[in-house]
Design a protein around this motif. Structure first.
Motif, short mmCIF file in Angstrom:
data_model
loop_
_atom_site.label_atom_id
_atom_site.label_comp_id
_atom_site.label_asym_id
_atom_site.label_seq_id
_atom_site.Cartn_x
_atom_site.Cartn_y
_atom_site.Cartn_z
N VAL A 6 -2.48 12.83 0.01
CA VAL A 6 -2.06 13.91 0.89
C VAL A 6 -2.91 15.15 0.64
O VAL A 6 -3.36 15.82 1.58
CB VAL A 6 -0.57 14.23 0.69
CG1 VAL A 6 -0.16 15.47 1.48
CG2 VAL A 6 0.29 13.04 1.13
N LEU A 7 -3.17 15.45 -0.64
CA LEU A 7 -3.95 16.65 -0.97
C LEU A 7 -5.36 16.56 -0.43
O LEU A 7 -5.90 17.53 0.12
CB LEU A 7 -3.98 16.83 -2.49
CG LEU A 7 -4.86 17.96 -3.03
CD1 LEU A 7 -4.36 19.31 -2.50
CD2 LEU A 7 -4.87 17.95 -4.55
N ARG A 8 -5.99 15.38 -0.55
CA ARG A 8 -7.40 15.25 -0.18
C ARG A 8 -7.59 14.75 1.25
O ARG A 8 -8.72 14.64 1.71
CB ARG A 8 -8.09 14.29 -1.14
CG ARG A 8 -8.09 14.78 -2.58
CD ARG A 8 -8.97 13.89 -3.46
NE ARG A 8 -8.97 14.39 -4.82
CZ ARG A 8 -8.13 13.99 -5.75
NH1 ARG A 8 -7.22 13.09 -5.46
NH2 ARG A 8 -8.17 14.49 -6.97
N GLY A 9 -6.51 14.42 1.93
CA GLY A 9 -6.64 13.93 3.28
C GLY A 9 -7.23 12.53 3.34
O GLY A 9 -7.84 12.14 4.34
N GLY A 10 -7.05 11.75 2.26
CA GLY A 10 -7.62 10.42 2.20
C GLY A 10 -6.65 9.35 2.65
O GLY A 10 -5.47 9.59 2.92
N ALA A 11 -7.17 8.12 2.73
CA ALA A 11 -6.35 6.98 3.10
C ALA A 11 -5.43 6.62 1.94
O ALA A 11 -5.70 6.97 0.79
CB ALA A 11 -7.23 5.80 3.46
N PRO A 12 -4.32 5.90 2.21
CA PRO A 12 -3.41 5.49 1.13
C PRO A 12 -4.16 4.70 0.07
O PRO A 12 -4.91 3.77 0.39
CB PRO A 12 -2.37 4.63 1.85
CG PRO A 12 -2.37 5.14 3.26
CD PRO A 12 -3.79 5.52 3.54
N SER A 13 -3.99 5.07 -1.20
CA SER A 13 -4.76 4.45 -2.27
C SER A 13 -3.91 3.80 -3.34
O SER A 13 -4.44 3.13 -4.22
CB SER A 13 -5.66 5.51 -2.93
OG SER A 13 -4.88 6.52 -3.54
N GLY A 14 -2.59 4.00 -3.31
CA GLY A 14 -1.72 3.44 -4.33
C GLY A 14 -1.25 2.04 -3.96
O GLY A 14 -1.39 1.59 -2.82
N LEU A 15 -0.69 1.36 -4.96
CA LEU A 15 -0.11 0.03 -4.75
C LEU A 15 1.20 -0.06 -5.49
O LEU A 15 1.36 0.49 -6.59
CB LEU A 15 -1.07 -1.06 -5.25
CG LEU A 15 -2.38 -1.26 -4.48
CD1 LEU A 15 -3.29 -2.21 -5.23
CD2 LEU A 15 -2.11 -1.77 -3.08
N VAL A 35 0.84 -1.20 0.00
CA VAL A 35 0.00 0.00 0.00
C VAL A 35 0.88 1.25 0.00
O VAL A 35 1.85 1.35 0.76
CB VAL A 35 -0.94 0.01 1.22
CG1 VAL A 35 -1.80 1.26 1.25
CG2 VAL A 35 -1.81 -1.24 1.21
N VAL A 36 0.50 2.23 -0.84
CA VAL A 36 1.30 3.44 -1.04
C VAL A 36 0.47 4.68 -0.74
O VAL A 36 -0.69 4.79 -1.17
CB VAL A 36 1.81 3.52 -2.49
CG1 VAL A 36 2.61 4.81 -2.71
CG2 VAL A 36 2.66 2.31 -2.83
N LEU A 37 1.05 5.62 0.00
CA LEU A 37 0.45 6.95 0.17
C LEU A 37 0.85 7.81 -1.02
O LEU A 37 2.04 8.03 -1.26
CB LEU A 37 0.94 7.59 1.46
CG LEU A 37 0.34 8.97 1.79
CD1 LEU A 37 -1.10 8.84 2.26
CD2 LEU A 37 1.18 9.70 2.84
N THR A 38 -0.12 8.30 -1.79
CA THR A 38 0.15 9.08 -2.99
C THR A 38 0.00 10.58 -2.72
O THR A 38 -0.52 11.00 -1.69
CB THR A 38 -0.80 8.68 -4.12
OG1 THR A 38 -2.13 9.12 -3.78
CG2 THR A 38 -0.80 7.18 -4.34
#
Length: 607
Positions: free
Chosen positions: A470-479, A463-466
């Motif tokens: 960071v901009l949207r304050g969301g959970a890590p969505s990358g892989l 799992v990657v933090l994109t």
């Protein structure tokens, strides 16, 4: 290029590492602050040399980075020449040839040598788009990425007949931009398999020669085989014989001078002559003409195009032919998804109609379900044809879901509320001793990390933090895949992207591309304190480009107890920002559901 480079108040704040309010204070409190030499009363421009001299005279820390100097030299030529100069910079970086004057060409080349050609050029393009945000329409990046996924652009020939500066043709981060060090790699030879995530071939046409040249440079610097031409797609089609695998398009809306008189008998109008006031229906049919049988089209449309009376006949013909497959409401526009029918193919009996104004996430699963004949969000085409052929998504909201959806949206809206910190107003600003982020790093209070240079975030099991997270304050969505050099994020880390700064509360993911991680010594430095001053210094912190010298960000020297008080206030502001973003989206949904429910009887006022 003999003009004196100019800067606006935002530029001065960025160079000096302060907020815009500080620049306003300097102008009011210091009679010798440089007077504007251009611009307007609301957007004055100042001489860069005079500002530098004033900052030196008052002992204020500042730095004009190489990127800023290149940009100011380009901007000094004036708005009319700016786009052409940015395009010429792209030609220099892709071919080594340019019409730029020698000194400026040398600066552009030096910027590319220091940061990579792709990073250098994207920096200049980003500044150019900011400077001309009112004149240039740019598709939202999340919408552009969604459109490419929906038409299955990977490994395909993709055409954009109104490509602008190339936003819809650029692969998502991590797909083509494997690393900034790869910038400038030659395009793959014809017949070679494209790297994962990339189209096999990219075609684009744009009315503006300047924008077409910028698009071509942006694609070539990513190693993408591209054929970009300038010209009017309606009147002078640059690819008359091409049948692409997929077409994506964000056409100009409400452009009345699209060629109605000259193109009355054009063979592209298979589904009817577009009315003079419906140019978007001309673009839809142009796109369909250029896709192979079975190929997909994704085109952005004004919401009114789904219901306007003038376009009813063409909408009906598109449905009867099985060409129009979906209408999806997005924030500010609709997305039409079309498929060119194969010879003898039986048209579908239903069309997907979806409202995604609050969240784009359901669009791709809904589209895949529709293609697999297992969607429950469809409308019968025969019902649309018997009515006004009104395909407005809000009109086709499932009525049995309105009451439940309203209650859920109301609860989420109330739960998302936040309050600002209680801050004391001072008569005079505090004069506190300060240091810089660079000095904090030298003293060992902060360490920095970045992702591996060739890291991708488009597939794998890690799992990657994109940057978007960071901009949207969301959970890590990358892989990504397991590889040497991955940086595991811990709670308390400060992560900075191109356009945001965030303190991590949940660890476990790894740091994504284009991000910088600042890990503090928690015994001496509060992470929320540091993050707040990073945001206040400009809010747009970059990692690899020369846009900002982040290390010159000024940070007050305070005790840990005082830091924590500041940090809590900064944290509350960050929470408020996230809440405002969420409540804005939820509020629009709540209003729409309330109107629908009251109008159709599923909701009733409380007695």
């Amino acid at each position: 290029m003999s003009h004196d480079p100019t800067v606006n108040a935002g530029d001065i704040a960025r160079l000096a590492g302060v907020g815009r309010a500080a620049v306003s204070n300097w102008r009011r409190r210091h009679d010798d602050f440089p007077q504007p030499i251009g611009g307007t009363a609301n957007q004055p421009l100042f001489s860069l040399r005079q500002v530098e001299s004033w900052l030196r005279r008052y002992g204020k820390s500042y730095q004009v980075s190489l990127g800023d100097r290149v940009w100011q030299r380009l901007k000094a030529a004036g708005d009319l020449r700016l786009g052409r100069l940015v395009a010429q910079a792209g030609t220099l970086l892709t071919s080594g040839e340019s019409e730029l004057e020698p000194e400026l060409a040398g600066l552009v080349s030096e910027l590319a040598e220091r940061h990579g050609a792709l990073t250098a050029y994207e920096f200049l393009c980003e500044r150019y788009l900011e400077a001309h945000s009112r004149q240039l329409s740019v598709t939202r990046h999340d919408v552009a990425e969604l459109m490419l996924r929906l038409v299955r652009a990977e490994g395909a020939t993709v055409l954009d007949p109104a490509c602008g500066v190339g936003t819809l043709l650029l692969p998502p981060p991590g797909a083509a931009e494997r690393s900034e060090s790869a910038a400038g790699d030659p395009a793959p030879a014809a017949g070679d398999d494209p790297p994962p995530g990339r189209p096999a071939r990219v075609l684009g046409q744009e009315l503006s020669e300047t924008s077409a040249a910028i698009t071509a440079a942006r694609l070539r610097l990513r190693g993408i085989q591209a054929d970009i031409v300038a010209g009017d797609s309606m009147r002078l089609d640059g690819f008359p014989e091409v049948k692409a695998d997929a077409v994506v398009c964000d056409p100009p809306f409400n452009e009345r001078a699209w060629g109605y008189e000259e193109l009355t008998g054009d063979p592209r109008w298979e589904h009817g002559l577009p009315p003079r006031g419906e140019p978007e229906l001309a673009w839809v049919q142009h796109c369909l003409t250029h896709v192979r049988p079975g190929g997909l089209v994704a085109v952005l449309m004004p919401p009114a195009a789904a219901s306007r009376k003038a376009g009813r006949r063409i909408r009906a013909n598109l449905l009867r032919a099985g060409a129009l497959r979906a209408v999806v409401a997005l924030p500010g526009s609709d997305l039409w998804l079309l498929r060119r029918p194969k010879a003898g193919e039986r048209p579908p009996s239903e069309v997907l109609i979806l409202d995604a104004t609050a969240d784009l996430a359901p669009v791709e699963p809904a589209w895949l379900a529709y293609l697999d004949d297992r969607s429950d969000q469809t409308v019968r085409i025969i019902d649309l044809l018997a009515d006004e052929v009104d395909m407005t998504p809000a009109r086709h909201q499932r009525r049995d879901d309105v009451g439940r959806a309203f209650a859920q949206a109301r609860d989420r809206f109330l739960a998302a509320a936040a309050v600002p910190p209680d801050l004391k107003v001072l008569d005079q600003p505090l004069d506190q001793p300060s240091t810089t982020l660079g000095d904090l790093i030298k003293e060992g209070l902060v360490s920095t990390s970045q992702a591996p240079p060739k890291m991708a975030a488009d597939g794998g099991d890690v799992v990657v933090l994109t940057a978007d997270d960071v901009l949207r304050g969301g959970a890590p969505s990358g892989l990504t895949t397991m590889q040497p050099g991955l940086v595991v994020i811990r709670p308390g880390d400060v992560v900075a992207s191109y356009s945001g700064v965030r303190v991590i509360t949940d660890g476990g993911a790894v740091l994504g591309p284009h991000l910088t991680l600042y890990r503090v010594d928690a015994r001496r430095l509060d992470p929320d304190f540091l993050a707040g001053f990073l945001r206040a210094a400009g809010g747009r912190v970059t990692t690899g480009s020369s846009r900002f010298d982040v290390r010159r960000t000024r940070v007050p020297r305070l005790s840990l107890k005082e830091q924590k008080a500041y940090g809590e206030a900064f944290r509350q502001l960050a929470v408020l920002e996230d809440a405002l973003r969420e409540t804005s989206t939820l509020g629009r949904t709540l209003i729409r559901l309330g109107l629908d429910g009251l109008a159709d009887g599923h909701l009733h006022p409380q007695s």
